[in-house]
Design a protein around this motif. Structure first.
Motif, mmCIF file in Angstrom:
data_model
loop_
_atom_site.group_PDB
_atom_site.id
_atom_site.type_symbol
_atom_site.label_atom_id
_atom_site.label_comp_id
_atom_site.label_asym_id
_atom_site.label_seq_id
_atom_site.Cartn_x
_atom_site.Cartn_y
_atom_site.Cartn_z
ATOM 1 N N ILE A 142 -39.747 50.216 -110.810
ATOM 2 C CA ILE A 142 -39.146 49.586 -111.974
ATOM 3 C C ILE A 142 -39.549 50.316 -113.376
ATOM 4 C CG2 ILE A 142 -38.865 47.413 -113.382
ATOM 5 C CD1 ILE A 142 -39.307 45.837 -110.651
ATOM 6 N N MET B 224 -37.084 52.613 -115.748
ATOM 7 C CA MET B 224 -36.832 52.121 -117.069
ATOM 8 C C MET B 224 -36.922 53.237 -118.198
ATOM 9 S SD MET B 224 -38.344 48.177 -117.057
ATOM 10 C CE MET B 224 -37.985 47.947 -118.983
ATOM 11 N N MET C 12 -34.352 55.483 -120.771
ATOM 12 C CA MET C 12 -34.740 55.457 -122.157
ATOM 13 C C MET C 12 -34.584 56.375 -123.003
ATOM 14 S SD MET C 12 -37.537 52.271 -122.353
ATOM 15 C CE MET C 12 -37.301 50.446 -122.064
ATOM 16 N N ILE D 173 -27.639 50.423 -115.860
ATOM 17 C CA ILE D 173 -27.219 49.031 -116.187
ATOM 18 C C ILE D 173 -26.222 48.336 -115.453
ATOM 19 C CG2 ILE D 173 -26.411 47.658 -118.091
ATOM 20 C CD1 ILE D 173 -28.028 49.303 -120.032
ATOM 21 N N LEU E 89 -27.273 47.659 -111.763
ATOM 22 C CA LEU E 89 -28.317 46.400 -111.909
ATOM 23 C C LEU E 89 -27.370 45.302 -111.809
ATOM 24 C CD1 LEU E 89 -31.154 46.763 -114.477
ATOM 25 C CD2 LEU E 89 -31.455 46.110 -112.118
ATOM 26 N N PHE F 36 -26.910 41.427 -109.547
ATOM 27 C CA PHE F 36 -27.066 40.244 -110.336
ATOM 28 C C PHE F 36 -26.384 38.822 -109.361
ATOM 29 C CE2 PHE F 36 -26.374 36.756 -113.572
ATOM 30 C CZ PHE F 36 -27.763 36.904 -114.221
ATOM 31 N N LYS G 167 -33.629 41.123 -114.236
ATOM 32 C CA LYS G 167 -32.889 42.191 -114.410
ATOM 33 C C LYS G 167 -32.111 42.271 -115.932
ATOM 34 C CE LYS G 167 -32.041 41.723 -109.623
ATOM 35 N NZ LYS G 167 -31.111 40.951 -108.765
ATOM 36 N N LEU G 168 -31.960 41.167 -116.441
ATOM 37 C CA LEU G 168 -31.250 40.760 -117.602
ATOM 38 C C LEU G 168 -32.232 41.594 -118.645
ATOM 39 C CD1 LEU G 168 -28.506 39.658 -118.196
ATOM 40 C CD2 LEU G 168 -29.671 37.823 -119.003
ATOM 41 N N ILE H 15 -34.636 43.688 -118.191
ATOM 42 C CA ILE H 15 -34.657 45.021 -118.001
ATOM 43 C C ILE H 15 -33.735 45.802 -118.849
ATOM 44 C CG2 ILE H 15 -34.799 46.932 -116.292
ATOM 45 C CD1 ILE H 15 -36.360 45.141 -114.513
ATOM 46 N N GLY H 16 -32.356 45.155 -118.541
ATOM 47 C CA GLY H 16 -31.063 45.869 -119.211
ATOM 48 C C GLY H 16 -31.304 45.862 -120.684
ATOM 49 N N LEU I 242 -33.855 45.839 -122.330
ATOM 50 C CA LEU I 242 -34.984 46.876 -122.728
ATOM 51 C C LEU I 242 -34.303 48.082 -122.559
ATOM 52 C CD1 LEU I 242 -38.245 44.981 -121.116
ATOM 53 C CD2 LEU I 242 -37.714 45.380 -123.432
#
Lengths: 198, 324
Positions: free
Chosen positions: A112, A116, A120, A136, A139, A143, B297-298, B300-301, B303
Motif C-alpha cells: 500500500i 502510494m 505521488m 485511483i 481503487l 469500492f 481506500k477513499l 488513500i485516493g 492522499l
C-alpha cells in the motif's frame, strides 16, 4: 547418453502424453513425482528444521525453550486421536495469529505505502498523471460500499480498462517465458536425448 | 545504565556506583531458590530485589547487546496507517453489529457460487476446491479458508462430494477443521468425509500433476481455485476447462489473474477475493471490515491526489511521511 538423461527423457515424454489424454504412462510419472517429492520434502524438513532447531538445541545445548515449538508440533500429530485432536488447534491458532501479525504490517508497507509513494509523483510529468489516474480509478473498482453507477461507475470502468491493459501485458510476457521453458525441453529431447541438434 | 556483555556473563554498572558480576547461568537459580527457602522477611525482600535487578539488568544487557530499537521513526507513517485502519474497521464492525446488516455491491463471481454448487449436485459430480500453493500464514490462504467455510456449508446442504487436495500439511489440517465445522453448522456432520481433504505434496509441479490427474479421473462439475497460485494457474485452469467444469477462481497474485480470466468462467479480481467471505456469509463482522477498508481506500485516493499536488509544488513531506 547416460542413464540419467534417458530416465529424464522418458519421464518428460510420459508427462507430455497427457496432452493426448490421461493414460497409464502419465499416471506412472505423476505418482512417481508426487511420491518422490513427498519423501524428499520429509527428509528436507527433518534435516533443516527438526534436527537443527529442536534436537540439537535441546539435547546438545540444553535449551529447553526449544521444546515449546517441539510440543506444538507434536500436537499436530494428535489429530490422529479424536479425543485429543482439539490440542492441534492451539498450534494452528499460533501459526495463523502470528502469520497475520507479521504479514499484515509488512504488506501495508510493501504494497500500500510503496504504491502510494509511487503514485505521488509531480503532475508536471504526464506519466505521473496517468499513474495516479490508473491507481485511483482502479481503487474505485474495488469500492464495495456502492453499486457501480454514475461517477463511481465511470471511474470503475476506466479502472477496469487499466487492469485489462495490465493483464494483457502480463499474459503475453508470461506466455513468452513459458514458451522458453518448452523450447528448453524440446532442446533437451532433440539434443541431449536424440542427438539430432547440437 | 551502561552494559558491556562479555561472553559468559555480563558486567553491569548499576546507578554509576555499584558493579555486579552476574553469571546468568548461576545467579537466576540461586535467587529463585533463595525465595523458596525458609528465611526471614528481610532476606526474602533482599532476594526479591536481587531478582528484579537481575531481570532489569539482564534485559538491558540483551537490549544493548542486540541493539534492539523499540521504535523506528521511519515507520511512524505505518503505525498511523495501521491505527487508522484499526479504528475504521472496528468502527464499522460495531456499526454493522448495531445496524444488523450492511450492504455491499454485487460481485458476479460470488453470485455464481450457488449456481456452481447446484450444477454439481444436479450432475451428481463432485466439487474440487484448491487453495493453491499458499501456506497458512498467507493472507490469501486465510481468505481462501473463509470462503471454503461458507461454500462447504452450501455443499453440505446439497450433500455434494467435496474434494480438496492440498499443497501444505498445515492448510490440510485447517481445511479439514473448517469443512467439518461447516458440515456441522449445516446440520449434516455425518456427510463430512475427512479422507476427501488430503495433503498431496509440497512440490509445485508434483501438486499440479496430481490435481490434473484428479480432475481427469473424478471429473468434478465445479472447480474452485481460490488462494495463492503461481506458474501452475494456467495448467490447472486449462485442464479444468478441458473437462467442461464450471470454474471460479480468485487470487491475490496479479500476474496469475490474467490466466484465470482467460481460462475460468468467473474470476475474483484482487480484493473481490478478500471481500468474498463477507459477501457469502453476510456476517456483519466481515461486512463491517469491508466497509472500513472502503473508507481506507477513499483516504488513500485523497492522499494520492494531495501528495501529487504537493510534489508538483515541490513539497515532499507526504512522500517522506510514508517511510523509506
Amino acid at each position: 547418453m547416460d542413464l540419467g538423461t534417458l530416465i529424464a527423457a522418458i519421464l518428460t515424454l510420459f508427462i507430455f502424453s497427457f496432452l493426448y489424454k490421461d493414460n497409464p504412462f502419465y499416471k506412472f510419472a505423476e505418482y512417481l513425482l508426487v511420491g518422490i517429492s513427498v519423501g524428499y520434502f520429509i527428509v528436507i524438513s527433518i534435516k533443516t528444521t527438526v534436527v537443527p532447531k529442536l534436537i540439537f538445541p535441546v539435547f546438545r545445548e540444553g535449551d529447553l525453550l526449544c521444546l515449546i515449538p517441539g510440543i506444538l508440533g507434536f500436537f499436530m500429530f494428535l489429530r490422529f486421536f479424536p479425543k485429543l485432536a482439539w490440542l492441534s488447534r492451539i498450534s494452528m491458532a499460533l501459526i495463523i495469529g502470528a502469520g497475520a501479525g507479521v504479514s499484515i504490517p509488512a504488506m501495508m508497507q510493501a504494497q500500500i505505502f510503496a504504491q502510494m509513494k509511487a503514485s505521488m509523483g509531480s503532475y508536471a510529468s504526464i506519466n505521473n498523471i496517468i499513474v495516479a489516474l490508473a491507481v485511483i480509478t482502479t481503487l474505485s473498482y474495488f469500492f464495495f460500499s456502492r453499486e457501480h453507477k454514475g461517477a463511481l461507475g465511470t471511474s470503475a470502468k476506466i479502472g477496469v480498462f487499466f487492469m485489462m491493459l495490465f493483464f494483457g501485458a502480463t499474459f503475453g510476457y508470461t506466455v513468452m517465458s513459458r514458451v522458453t521453458l518448452l523450447i528448453g525441453r524440446a532442446q533437451f529431447l532433440l539434443g541431449d536425448f536424440l542427438g539430432i541438434i547440437k | 545504565m551502561e552494559c558491556i556483555p562479555p561472553v559468559a556473563g555480563c558486567s553491569i554498572h548499576w546507578m554509576h556506583s555499584k558493579t555486579f558480576f552476574l553469571d546468568k547461568q548461576v545467579l537466576f537459580p540461586t535467587l529463585v531458590s533463595n525465595l523458596s527457602r525458609r528465611m526471614n522477611l528481610k532476606g526474602k525482600i533482599r532476594s526479591l530485589i536481587s531478582l528484579l535487578v537481575f531481570f532489569v539488568s539482564f534485559s538491558s544487557t540483551a537490549l544493548a547487546a542486540e541493539e534492539v530499537r523499540w521504535f523506528d521513526p521511519q515507520k511512524t507513517g505505518l503505525l498511523i496507517g495501521i491505527f487508522i485502519t484499526i479504528v475504521l474497521v472496528f468502527g464499522f464492525i460495531l456499526y454493522g453489529k448495531k445496524k444488523g446488516s450492511l450492504k455491499i455491491r454485487s460481485i458476479p463471481g460470488l453470485e455464481a457460487m450457488d449456481e456452481a454448487v447446484g450444477r454439481a449436485t444436479e450432475m451428481g459430480k463432485p466439487i474440487l476446491f484448491s487453495s493453491g500453493l499458499g501456506k497458512m500464514e498467507r493472507v490469501a490462504t486465510m481468505a481462501s479458508m473463509n470462503i471454503l467455510g461458507s461454500v462447504a456449508e452450501k455443499i453440505a446442504e446439497y450433500n455434494t462430494p467435496l474434494i480438496i487436495p492440498n499443497y501444505d500439511p498445515m492448510v490440510t489440517t485447517v481445511a479439514q477443521e473448517v469443512v467439518k465445522e461447516s458440515f456441522s453448522k449445516a446440520g449434516h456432520p455425518e456427510s463430512f468425509k475427512q479422507e476427501n481433504i488430503y495433503f498431496v505434496t509440497q512440490s509445485q509441479f508434483g501438486y499440479v500433476a496430481a490435481v490434473d490427474g484428479i480432475m481427469l479421473r473424478e471429473k468434478p462439475a465445479t472447480n474452485l481455485f481460490l488462494g495463492t497460485f503461481e506458474a501452475e494457474s494456467l495448467i490447472l485452469a486449462e485442464t479444468g476447462n478441458s473437462i467442461g467444469a464450471l470454474q471460479i477462481a480468485g487470487t491475490d497474485s496479479t500476474i496469475q489473474l490474467s490466466f484465470f480470466i482467460v481460462a475460468c468462467d468467473y474470476t475474483l479480481i484482487g480484493e473481490e477475493f478478500f471481500a468474498a467471505s463477507g459477501y457469502l456469509t453476510k456476517d456483519p463482522l466481515v461486512l463491517g471490515s469491508i466497509k472500513g477498508q472502503d473508507f481506507l481506500k477513499l483516504i488513500i485516493g485523497i492522499l494520492i491526489i494531495a501528495g501529487g499536488i504537493f510534489s508538483t509544488l515541490g513539497y515532499n513531506f507526504l512522500i517522506n511521511f510514508l517511510g523509506k
